[in-house]
Scaffold this active site. Structure first.
Site, PDB file in Angstrom:
ATOM      1  N   SER A 118      -0.887   4.330  22.592  1.00  0.00           N
ATOM      2  CA  SER A 118      -0.124   5.109  21.627  1.00  0.00           C
ATOM      3  C   SER A 118       1.116   4.357  21.159  1.00  0.00           C
ATOM      4  O   SER A 118       1.728   3.591  21.921  1.00  0.00           O
ATOM      5  CB  SER A 118       0.304   6.439  22.251  1.00  0.00           C
ATOM      6  OG  SER A 118       1.202   7.134  21.413  1.00  0.00           O
ATOM      7  N   TYR A 141       1.366   5.746  14.579  1.00  0.00           N
ATOM      8  CA  TYR A 141       2.028   6.795  13.808  1.00  0.00           C
ATOM      9  C   TYR A 141       2.766   6.100  12.677  1.00  0.00           C
ATOM     10  O   TYR A 141       3.419   5.066  12.887  1.00  0.00           O
ATOM     11  CB  TYR A 141       3.023   7.580  14.664  1.00  0.00           C
ATOM     12  CG  TYR A 141       2.391   8.540  15.637  1.00  0.00           C
ATOM     13  CD1 TYR A 141       1.590   9.594  15.191  1.00  0.00           C
ATOM     14  CD2 TYR A 141       2.610   8.415  17.004  1.00  0.00           C
ATOM     15  CE1 TYR A 141       1.018  10.485  16.087  1.00  0.00           C
ATOM     16  CE2 TYR A 141       2.043   9.304  17.912  1.00  0.00           C
ATOM     17  CZ  TYR A 141       1.249  10.340  17.439  1.00  0.00           C
ATOM     18  OH  TYR A 141       0.686  11.225  18.325  1.00  0.00           O
ATOM     19  N   THR A 167      -3.325   7.692  13.208  1.00  0.00           N
ATOM     20  CA  THR A 167      -3.304   9.148  13.384  1.00  0.00           C
ATOM     21  C   THR A 167      -2.678   9.793  12.156  1.00  0.00           C
ATOM     22  O   THR A 167      -1.555   9.450  11.766  1.00  0.00           O
ATOM     23  CB  THR A 167      -2.511   9.538  14.641  1.00  0.00           C
ATOM     24  OG1 THR A 167      -3.196   9.029  15.786  1.00  0.00           O
ATOM     25  CG2 THR A 167      -2.396  11.046  14.771  1.00  0.00           C
ATOM     26  N   LYS A 263      -7.783   8.780  12.605  1.00  0.00           N
ATOM     27  CA  LYS A 263      -7.895   9.834  13.609  1.00  0.00           C
ATOM     28  C   LYS A 263      -7.211  11.117  13.140  1.00  0.00           C
ATOM     29  O   LYS A 263      -6.094  11.083  12.631  1.00  0.00           O
ATOM     30  CB  LYS A 263      -7.257   9.368  14.922  1.00  0.00           C
ATOM     31  CG  LYS A 263      -7.289  10.390  16.055  1.00  0.00           C
ATOM     32  CD  LYS A 263      -6.648   9.812  17.312  1.00  0.00           C
ATOM     33  CE  LYS A 263      -6.694  10.786  18.473  1.00  0.00           C
ATOM     34  NZ  LYS A 263      -5.826  11.959  18.272  1.00  0.00           N
ATOM     35  N   HIS A 287      -6.328  17.145  17.656  1.00  0.00           N
ATOM     36  CA  HIS A 287      -5.198  16.727  18.490  1.00  0.00           C
ATOM     37  C   HIS A 287      -5.153  17.524  19.796  1.00  0.00           C
ATOM     38  O   HIS A 287      -4.086  17.854  20.309  1.00  0.00           O
ATOM     39  CB  HIS A 287      -3.881  16.889  17.726  1.00  0.00           C
ATOM     40  CG  HIS A 287      -2.870  15.810  18.011  1.00  0.00           C
ATOM     41  ND1 HIS A 287      -2.730  14.695  17.231  1.00  0.00           N
ATOM     42  CD2 HIS A 287      -1.964  15.669  19.005  1.00  0.00           C
ATOM     43  CE1 HIS A 287      -1.764  13.927  17.707  1.00  0.00           C
ATOM     44  NE2 HIS A 287      -1.291  14.483  18.806  1.00  0.00           N
TER      45      HIS A 287
END
Length: 397
Positions: A118, A141, A167, A263, A287
């Site tokens: 992440s 992100y 994402t 995603k 999520h």
């Protein structure tokens, strides 16, 4: 009357299911940390639906099939995997176990499956990339600063990340009410939670006593006085690009030359847009029930999307997977692979790298057993003909 309870001790070998690992994690973690791991948005309708959908998909086993050799190996993004699963991107793993991201990555490397790191992991990209034998993917992100994105992508490239997972369902932070109730304001736990922490000495000794970890990939962009995790989390929420759109995806596609997956999609029209923008794959995801409460389960939209896009995109799915039979059902409905979030985090929180490894062992064993009992010896034999699926419009589907 017989009393049943899941195992909650410290011996990982005695955990025979994810429910056992969950109970072990719950006992080790303070209440507010476990709530962060466990909870969903608002009334948690989507969180519950993510599990309920599996109950209504039935398996049709074939019998008198030789089962002396079960081989579910296949490929993901062109490279072999012993089972088509990967570790989903998760933040705050360092709150569950010291150096949690690296521990998870090592467990993935041992099993030969990808680890998706992440953006808001506690470890730096470079620290995870140093894990020997790891298939390293990076989740992104999108922040407003183009300079930030350029530097982060350059680091991911230099570290050898083989894929980027963008994402797109988190530009607005989900309303996680139960999580909020653990804090007086912002990220300051209530007095009751601060006192309750004292009941978890093992966690205290391994995490806060050695310094609460911050977000390793954000540190170079944060002012000196905002590098603690609390301040970094607030900075990340403020810096996220709420104007993210398909034009920005096109910019990323041009910038990133390796495989790109998007995603957080649940609508077939969005999957078509992802294909048009040059994505190599998608992750059907809500999520884990932590964003839009009332959203559809990815499993419900998987059959139609797989039918429309199979062979043109890699189709992955996550949210709610807790059993090997769940993985089997997703593969039968057309998924190329499954991402695992809480299932692995329960193991991590229960026992670090060894606990995550135990979670993988349980999943591999369950999936292979389920395939064998269904009469499926290879990945190619796991097909929709082996299922009874609720009709569209059924409340559970």
């Amino acid at each position: 009357m017989m009393s049943r309870r899941h195992y909650g001790g410290r011996n990982l070998a005695r955990a025979v299911s994810f429910a056992d690992l969950r109970r072990m994690a719950q006992r080790r973690l303070p209440r507010f940390v476990f709530e962060y791991l466990e909870g969903g948005a608002e009334q948690e309708v989507t969180l519950r639906r993510n599990r309920a959908v599996f109950d209504d998909i039935q398996l049709i086993p074939r019998t008198l099939v030789p089962l002396d050799r079960i081989d579910l190996s296949t490929t993901l993004l062109g490279s072999p995997v012993p089972l088509p699963v990967a570790a989903a991107p998760t933040g705050f793993s360092g709150l569950l176990w010291r150096h949690g991201d690296v521990a998870l990555a090592r467990a993935c490397a041992r099993m030969g499956v990808p680890f998706i790191q992440s953006t808001v992991s506690n470890a730096r990209i470079e620290d995870v990339a140093a894990v020997p034998g790891l298939r390293h993917w990076f989740q992104l992100y999108v922040f407003r600063s183009e300079d930030f994105l350029e530097r982060l992508l350059a680091r991911a490239e230099a570290a050898g990340c083989e894929a980027l997972v963008l994402t797109v369902d988190s530009s607005i932070f989900g309303n996680r009410e139960w999580d909020k109730r653990n804090y007086r304001s912002g990220t300051d736990p209530t007095l009751a939670n601060k006192i309750e922490v004292l009941r978890h000495p093992r966690w205290l000794a391994s995490v806060p006593a050695k310094g609460v970890p911050s977000f390793g990939n954000l540190l170079e962009f944060l002012p000196e006085n905002r590098r603690k995790m609390v301040h970094a989390a607030n900075w990340a929420r403020d810096a996220i690009d709420t104007g993210l759109d398909w034009d920005r995806v096109g910019w990323l596609r041009k910038r990133w030359t390796r495989p790109l997956l998007i995603k957080g999609l649940l609508c077939a029209d969005d999957v078509a847009m992802a294909l048009a923008q040059g994505a190599d794959g998608v992750v059907l995801s809500n999520h884990g029930g932590r964003q839009l409460d009332g959203a559809v389960s990815p499993m419900s939209v998987l059959p139609a999307i797989a039918e429309a896009f199979a062979g043109r995109l890699t189709i992955l799915v996550d949210s709610g997977f807790r059993r090997g039979t769940d993985v089997l059902k997703a593969l039968a409905l057309g998924a190329d692979g499954v991402l695992l979030g809480r299932t692995l985090l329960y193991g991590l929180a229960a026992g670090g790298e060894a606990g995550a490894g135990r979670a993988f062992d349980i999943l591999f064993e369950e999936t292979r057993r389920a395939a064998a009992l269904s009469g499926c010896r290879t990945r190619s034999e796991i097909v929709a003909d082996r299922l009874v699926v609720p009709a569209r419009g059924d409340p559970a589907y």
